[in-house]
Scaffold this motif. Structure first.
Motif, PDB file in Angstrom:
ATOM      1  N   PHE A 142       0.837  -1.193   0.000  1.00 30.29           N
ATOM      2  CA  PHE A 142       0.000   0.000   0.000  1.00 30.29           C
ATOM      3  C   PHE A 142       0.872   1.243   0.000  1.00 30.29           C
ATOM      4  N   GLY A 143       0.261   2.367  -0.419  1.00 28.08           N
ATOM      5  CA  GLY A 143       0.940   3.652  -0.477  1.00 28.08           C
ATOM      6  C   GLY A 143      -0.078   4.766  -0.380  1.00 28.08           C
ATOM      7  N   LYS A 144       0.396   6.002  -0.435  1.00 24.86           N
ATOM      8  CA  LYS A 144      -0.483   7.156  -0.254  1.00 24.86           C
ATOM      9  C   LYS A 144      -0.611   7.949  -1.546  1.00 24.86           C
ATOM     10  N   ASP A 145      -1.854   8.158  -1.941  1.00 18.24           N
ATOM     11  CA  ASP A 145      -2.184   8.965  -3.120  1.00 18.24           C
ATOM     12  C   ASP A 145      -2.485  10.385  -2.647  1.00 18.24           C
ATOM     13  N   THR A 146      -1.639  11.329  -3.021  1.00 18.71           N
ATOM     14  CA  THR A 146      -1.822  12.723  -2.603  1.00 18.71           C
ATOM     15  C   THR A 146      -2.298  13.603  -3.757  1.00 18.71           C
ATOM     16  N   SER A 147      -2.850  12.985  -4.796  1.00 24.70           N
ATOM     17  CA  SER A 147      -3.228  13.756  -5.991  1.00 24.70           C
ATOM     18  C   SER A 147      -4.557  14.469  -5.842  1.00 24.70           C
ATOM     19  N   GLY A 148      -5.383  14.081  -4.888  1.00 20.29           N
ATOM     20  CA  GLY A 148      -6.697  14.691  -4.736  1.00 20.29           C
ATOM     21  C   GLY A 148      -6.748  15.688  -3.593  1.00 20.29           C
ATOM     22  N   GLU A 149      -7.953  16.108  -3.265  1.00 15.63           N
ATOM     23  CA  GLU A 149      -8.124  17.071  -2.185  1.00 15.63           C
ATOM     24  C   GLU A 149      -7.738  16.470  -0.837  1.00 15.63           C
ATOM     25  N   GLU A 150      -8.038  15.198  -0.652  1.00 14.43           N
ATOM     26  CA  GLU A 150      -7.685  14.492   0.570  1.00 14.43           C
ATOM     27  C   GLU A 150      -6.806  13.301   0.210  1.00 14.43           C
ATOM     28  N   PRO A 151      -5.729  13.071   0.969  1.00 13.21           N
ATOM     29  CA  PRO A 151      -4.885  11.904   0.665  1.00 13.21           C
ATOM     30  C   PRO A 151      -5.634  10.602   0.917  1.00 13.21           C
ATOM     31  N   LEU A 152      -5.289   9.590   0.138  1.00 15.06           N
ATOM     32  CA  LEU A 152      -5.913   8.277   0.269  1.00 15.06           C
ATOM     33  C   LEU A 152      -4.839   7.209   0.384  1.00 15.06           C
ATOM     34  N   LEU A 153      -5.108   6.209   1.198  1.00 14.32           N
ATOM     35  CA  LEU A 153      -4.240   5.040   1.280  1.00 14.32           C
ATOM     36  C   LEU A 153      -4.753   3.997   0.299  1.00 14.32           C
ATOM     37  N   VAL A 154      -3.873   3.612  -0.610  1.00 13.74           N
ATOM     38  CA  VAL A 154      -4.244   2.724  -1.707  1.00 13.74           C
ATOM     39  C   VAL A 154      -3.592   1.368  -1.495  1.00 13.74           C
ATOM     40  N   TRP A 155      -4.415   0.319  -1.459  1.00 17.39           N
ATOM     41  CA  TRP A 155      -3.945  -1.058  -1.294  1.00 17.39           C
ATOM     42  C   TRP A 155      -4.058  -1.790  -2.616  1.00 17.39           C
ATOM     43  N   GLY A 156      -2.982  -2.480  -2.987  1.00 17.92           N
ATOM     44  CA  GLY A 156      -3.009  -3.218  -4.244  1.00 17.92           C
ATOM     45  C   GLY A 156      -1.985  -4.340  -4.251  1.00 17.92           C
ATOM     46  N   PHE A 157      -1.971  -5.082  -5.334  1.00 24.48           N
ATOM     47  CA  PHE A 157      -1.087  -6.236  -5.471  1.00 24.48           C
ATOM     48  C   PHE A 157      -0.279  -6.115  -6.754  1.00 24.48           C
ATOM     49  N   ILE A 158       1.011  -6.407  -6.631  1.00 23.02           N
ATOM     50  CA  ILE A 158       1.883  -6.398  -7.805  1.00 23.02           C
ATOM     51  C   ILE A 158       2.375  -7.815  -8.072  1.00 23.02           C
ATOM     52  N   ARG A 159       2.851  -8.002  -9.287  1.00 20.90           N
ATOM     53  CA  ARG A 159       3.368  -9.307  -9.712  1.00 20.90           C
ATOM     54  C   ARG A 159       4.891  -9.275  -9.768  1.00 20.90           C
ATOM     55  N   ARG A 160       5.469 -10.419  -9.465  1.00 21.28           N
ATOM     56  CA  ARG A 160       6.929 -10.507  -9.496  1.00 21.28           C
ATOM     57  C   ARG A 160       7.478 -10.326 -10.901  1.00 21.28           C
ATOM     58  N   ASP A 161       6.717 -10.762 -11.913  1.00 21.60           N
ATOM     59  CA  ASP A 161       7.231 -10.721 -13.285  1.00 21.60           C
ATOM     60  C   ASP A 161       7.056  -9.353 -13.945  1.00 21.60           C
ATOM     61  N   GLN A 162       6.651  -8.338 -13.176  1.00 22.57           N
ATOM     62  CA  GLN A 162       6.529  -6.989 -13.697  1.00 22.57           C
ATOM     63  C   GLN A 162       7.740  -6.155 -13.283  1.00 22.57           C
ATOM     64  N   PRO A 163       8.158  -5.201 -14.122  1.00 22.60           N
ATOM     65  CA  PRO A 163       9.308  -4.352 -13.758  1.00 22.60           C
ATOM     66  C   PRO A 163       8.913  -3.307 -12.720  1.00 22.60           C
ATOM     67  N   GLY A 164       9.934  -2.668 -12.142  1.00 22.52           N
ATOM     68  CA  GLY A 164       9.681  -1.542 -11.257  1.00 22.52           C
ATOM     69  C   GLY A 164       9.860  -1.842  -9.781  1.00 22.52           C
ATOM     70  N   TRP A 165      10.531  -2.915  -9.455  1.00 23.19           N
ATOM     71  CA  TRP A 165      10.822  -3.235  -8.059  1.00 23.19           C
ATOM     72  C   TRP A 165      12.139  -4.007  -8.003  1.00 23.19           C
ATOM     73  N   ARG A 166      12.755  -4.015  -6.820  1.00 25.37           N
ATOM     74  CA  ARG A 166      13.963  -4.814  -6.624  1.00 25.37           C
ATOM     75  C   ARG A 166      14.140  -5.079  -5.127  1.00 25.37           C
TER      76      ARG A 166
END
Length: 384
Positions: free
Chosen positions: A161-185
């Protein structure tokens, strides 16, 4: 469900025989995970109709105690997969199918890990230092650093999870990523005092994408009554308590064996099991452990049954984890004393259990947080 059926004795003995080697090499227990997957254990919470064991939390608590008695680090690593599948089962039992894919994918062999903890974030589930940036497809990209990511070498799905600060109020966003996708290490930074085989390496998220169908919550920052937040806290605390209780049960068993094996020169070669002081120490440790078991079993059974304790759940769960971890440490301390000087040498099982049990100090809820939660339940909130 019978624990010996889910985790046969022969499987556990093989796992126990490997534990010291994984600890010494600071290596991940690949053979253990493969063996557990082969008997369907990673699908413990998955319904039988889709290929799982159909176990409830009460069952898995007993299973994890049994596994932890054989290899605590393996049990703690597997715990993180079981947390997500347990949360999915808890939600499903309450009519929420937002994590149905977790059960389906776990039944198909995917391995889930827990990418939530962040260094310096003592708000834990109620805020995040990770950036969650919304994407045109409805998904999010996560950028931040997660610590204590167990199963680092083997997970295929990471719940985060992480924090979305793009709107008027920040939101905590929960999601799932895959190992076979780029962008993590991962960082190869797991070299710890104990629980070494968990390989809970730091995970760096560098814009990794979670698609819209794997975004499961957008919640306000701060304490939340949302069922997902409750489920994560409830299953996490309960299964942690199960692991440390199983570790303590094994330590007590080893202490009893040592008391029968060791002989006292002063008493003419009689076993220490006949020494009144040793008997008192072991009885005290056993009584402390006996007090944890009903609490652990009741909490798990009430969660399975959907019992509504309201805000009292947070007192019960924080208190359970704190008591289980603290009691386990006390039991291992006693076992070391009863085991004598030989238990202090590297390579012995009690020596390893002593190092492993110390990890219980660092999992949420820590002692300060647990006491604050119980005090709030008893006395009300602190005045500003």
């Amino acid at each position: 469900m019978d624990a010996a059926e889910a985790l046969p004795d022969s499987l556990l003995e093989a796992i126990r025989s490997r534990a010291a080697g994984y600890d010494e090499r600071n290596g991940f227990p690949h053979e253990d995970l493969d063996a557990l997957a082969a008997v369907g254990y990673l699908a413990a919470f998955v319904p039988r109709e889709v290929g799982g064991l159909g176990a409830g939390l009460d069952d898995v608590v007993r299973f994890q105690r049994r596994l932890a008695a054989a290899a605590p680090a393996t049990a703690l690593a597997v715990n993180m997969h079981l947390v997500w599948t347990g949360v999915a089962r808890l939600l499903a039992d309450r009519g929420d199918d937002s994590l149905a894919f977790v059960l389906e994918e776990a039944g198909a062999g995917e391995v889930f890990a827990f990418g939530v903890s962040e260094a310096g974030n003592d708000a834990v589930l109620f805020d995040s230092l990770t950036d969650a940036v919304p994407q045109p497809d409805g998904g999010y990209r996560f950028t931040g650093t997660k610590v204590f990511t167990s199963l680092a070498p083997r997970w295929t799905r990471l719940g985060t999870f992480g924090k979305d600060t793009s709107g008027e109020e920040p939101l905590l966003v929960w999601g799932f990523i895959r190992r076979d996708q780029p962008g993590w290490r991962h960082l190869e930074d797991w070299d710890t005092l104990g629980m070494r085989a968990t390989q809970s390496c730091t995970t760096v998220l560098e814009g990794v994408h979670a698609p819209a169908d794997r975004i499961v919550r957008r919640l306000p920052v701060g304490p939340s009554p949302d069922l997902l937040v409750f489920g994560v806290f409830a299953v996490f605390e309960t299964l942690l308590a199960a692991v440390y209780t199983g570790l303590a049960e094994r330590a007590l068993q080893l202490a009893v064996e040592a008391a029968h094996r060791r002989r006292s020169h002063r008493s003419g070669g009689r076993p220490y099991a006949q020494d009144p002081d040793i008997r008192w120490q072991l009885a005290e440790a056993a009584m402390a452990l006996d007090a944890v078991l009903p609490q652990l079993e009741r909490v798990a059974a009430d969660l399975d049954a959907g019992v509504d304790r309201g805000a009292g759940w947070f007192r019960a769960l924080s208190g359970l984890k704190h008591r289980a971890a603290s009691t386990a440490k006390d039991v291992v301390d006693t076992a070391l004393r009863v085991g004598g000087g030989g238990a202090y040498f590297r390579g012995g099982e009690l020596e390893r259990l002593y190092r492993d049990v110390l990890a219980g100090l660092y999992h949420p809820s820590d002692p300060e947080s647990a006491h604050a939660t119980v005090a709030k339940d008893l006395l009300g909130p602190l005045e500003p």
